[in-house]
Design an enzyme around this catalytic site. Sequence first.
Site, PDB file in Angstrom:
ATOM      1  N   ASP A   1      21.587  47.444  23.679  1.00 34.31           N
ATOM      2  CA  ASP A   1      20.200  47.824  23.372  1.00 34.31           C
ATOM      3  C   ASP A   1      19.718  49.032  24.188  1.00 34.31           C
ATOM      4  O   ASP A   1      18.531  49.379  24.116  1.00 34.31           O
ATOM      5  CB  ASP A   1      19.259  46.632  23.603  1.00 34.31           C
ATOM      6  CG  ASP A   1      19.335  45.609  22.468  1.00 34.31           C
ATOM      7  OD1 ASP A   1      19.522  46.028  21.300  1.00 34.31           O
ATOM      8  OD2 ASP A   1      19.215  44.401  22.736  1.00 34.31           O
TER       9      ASP A   1
ATOM     10  N   GLU B   1      18.555  51.921  21.842  1.00 38.80           N
ATOM     11  CA  GLU B   1      17.404  51.575  21.011  1.00 38.80           C
ATOM     12  C   GLU B   1      16.133  51.360  21.839  1.00 38.80           C
ATOM     13  O   GLU B   1      15.041  51.740  21.424  1.00 38.80           O
ATOM     14  CB  GLU B   1      17.728  50.304  20.214  1.00 38.80           C
ATOM     15  CG  GLU B   1      16.863  50.129  18.982  1.00 38.80           C
ATOM     16  CD  GLU B   1      17.452  49.088  18.035  1.00 38.80           C
ATOM     17  OE1 GLU B   1      18.586  49.276  17.572  1.00 38.80           O
ATOM     18  OE2 GLU B   1      16.755  48.095  17.773  1.00 38.80           O
ATOM     19  N   ASP B   2      16.284  50.765  22.993  1.00 37.51           N
ATOM     20  CA  ASP B   2      15.093  50.294  23.724  1.00 37.51           C
ATOM     21  C   ASP B   2      14.871  50.915  25.097  1.00 37.51           C
ATOM     22  O   ASP B   2      13.968  50.489  25.827  1.00 37.51           O
ATOM     23  CB  ASP B   2      15.165  48.770  23.888  1.00 37.51           C
ATOM     24  CG  ASP B   2      15.110  48.050  22.546  1.00 37.51           C
ATOM     25  OD1 ASP B   2      14.528  48.608  21.599  1.00 37.51           O
ATOM     26  OD2 ASP B   2      15.668  46.951  22.441  1.00 37.51           O
TER      27      ASP B   2
HETATM   28 ZN    ZN Z   1      20.136  42.639  21.180  1.00 39.96          ZN
END
Ligand code: ZN
Length: 181
Positions: free
Chosen positions: A62, A65-66
């Site tokens: 992640d 994405e984050d």
């Molecule tokens: Zn995840």
Amino acid sequence: MTHDLVLLSRAADFAARQHVAQRRKGEAAEPYVNHLTEVAALLAEATGGDDVVLLMGGLLHDTLEDTDATWEDLTQRFGPEVATLVAEVTDDKSLRKEERKRLQIEKTASKSRRARLLKIADKTSNLRSLVRSPPSGWTQERLRDYVVWAEAVVRSCRGLNATLEAGFDAAHEEARQRFGA
Ligand code: ZN
């Protein structure tokens, strides 16, 4: 060559620092890193722990994405295989949420074996979290929709690893019963 355990420790350290201020959406607001270590542990158990790229991908999945990490950061620190794997499981955030969800159902089947294994582990962890600690703002319908969607994504990854799929099926069944999906 750097030892696998050194690489894995570096990935865990980097992931924990990148996500340091983030919490899971559930009522318990678990530290985000718990999700990452759960995904890596599911992958390690299901594959015998012999693929360090996959496990690093689990910890880092992640970050693009984050967090503010870039593909270049990941390539430099962990090599192009890991960076490419993380990119494969990263949604295009310029698209609307519904479109991103539709694309996961449509595109996951054509991704690499590692990316598909990672998706199953990710969805398993997410469904477990949903049951353990549902996000307080989510309606019953939204919870149900998530359960149905997660299964649709995983359906496109089946036939790769029986252990991982059995873990997903158990989490899915529990979530299905709990939310009536
Ligand atoms: Zn995840």
